[in-house]
Design an enzyme around this catalytic site. Structure first.
Site, PDB file in Angstrom:
ATOM      1  CG  LEU A 115      -4.395   2.091  -0.101  1.00  0.00           C
ATOM      2  CD1 LEU A 115      -5.821   1.808   0.368  1.00  0.00           C
ATOM      3  CD2 LEU A 115      -3.633   2.875   0.953  1.00  0.00           C
ATOM      4  CG  ASP A 116       1.440  -1.805   1.417  1.00  0.00           C
ATOM      5  OD1 ASP A 116       1.985  -1.289   0.429  1.00  0.00           O
ATOM      6  OD2 ASP A 116       1.843  -1.655   2.586  1.00  0.00           O
ATOM      7  CE  LYS A 117      -2.956 -10.216  -2.842  1.00  0.00           C
ATOM      8  NZ  LYS A 117      -2.292 -11.365  -3.502  1.00  0.00           N
TER       9      LYS A 117
END
Length: 306
Positions: A140-142
């Protein structure tokens, strides 16, 4: 459902009828998706037995035979363990699902980076008395929160990777998007590629990779001109939901990289549910990730109804 049990370092699998007549090597190749290198290591390390004997790997198995795999021995990792208070959604001897908080990377981006979710998972596994080569199956993106699946063993990681490629791991997201959608349901089919003018951005590109996103509108927040939606993916491209929603003029709230307004401190995107068949036991696994933001970003909804 496979009949399995763990005894110390060994995994016992009772051969099901669908494996009848397969060789040991075929099982490792076509069922467990082991690489040639992994099979070589299992052979040389004498880590596989059939009915308490070390058999030739060309030996065929029969229903109710017992295959034993030395799977749970310690395996040193290069990832630095770091203590974190992790919300564990599911865990067994083979894998775990974590509810990732926002503002943390899924994995280290440099050798000196010890603050990623993977560092925390390695610490958690180590504190349970297991030294493992933990692997994230997706990311997942940050600034995105929610379900992430990890494998505790390289062999389990192989199977889960194949399941992901075959779209047998289903992930559902909740998002807050700007504006009101013209239809309650929709599908976005647009290829996604890199933005040559921006290092971290992606964009719709005719030369990009195929990408498909399905969405469903749950609520319209008329006061804020926002829509609460769910999204599911047929593909897993970088920033896929963010790029696709922006391309139809409904960028994620808080996602300033893709045209959203800074109404939240991050993009309003949360991986709320993950569903898959367990790679060993063949049980159906379904995990739900509660919202973690304080103050809250998403409206109070019953996530278990999604």
């Amino acid at each position: 459902m496979l009949k399995t049990e763990r005894k110390g370092e060994w995994l016992f699998i009772h051969i099901p009828s669908k494996w009848n007549g397969m060789t040991i090597e075929e099982i490792f190749h076509t069922v467990l998706y082991a690489s040639k290198k992994q099979i070589h290591l299992f052979k040389m390390g004498k880590k596989v037995m059939l009915n308490d004997r070390y058999e030739n790997w060309k030996t065929t198995v029969q229903t109710k035979d017992l295959i034993k795999i030395k799977l749970f021995n310690d395996d040193a990792t290069a990832i630095q363990p770091t203590y974190m208070d992790l919300p564990i959604l599911y865990e067994d001897d083979f894998l775990l699902v974590v509810n990732k908080p926002a503002y943390i990377d899924t994995h280290p981006n440099a050798p000196e980076d010890h603050s990623s979710l993977l560092n925390g998972v390695v610490f958690h596994v180590l504190m349970n008395g297991e030294e493992r080569q933990v692997k994230h199956i997706h990311r997942l993106d940050k600034n995105t929160s929610g379900c992430i699946l990890f494998a505790k063993h390289e062999l389990i990681g192989n199977i889960l990777d194949q399941m992901l490629r075959e779209r047998k791991i289903k992930r559902t997201y909740v998002a807050m998007a700007h504006g009101f959608f013209s239809a309650k349901f929709g599908t976005i089919n647009k290829p996604i590629g890199r933005d040559r003018h921006h290092g971290t951005r992606r964009r719709i590109s005719v030369n990009g990779q195929n990408a498909t996103t399905h969405y469903k509108v749950l609520q319209q927040l008329k006061k804020d001109n926002l829509s609460l939606i769910t999204c599911s993916l047929d593909t897993g491209r970088t920033h896929q939901i963010r790029v696709h929603l922006s391309s139809i003029n409904h960028p994620l709230a808080g996602d300033t990289l893709y045209g959203g307004k800074a109404v939240f401190p991050r993009q309003a995107l949360h991986a709320v549910k993950i569903q898959f068949t367990h790679p060993i036991t063949e049980e159906k696994i379904e995990c739900y990730a509660p919202f973690l933001d304080d103050p809250a970003i998403f409206p109070s909804i019953d996530i278990y109804s999604i």
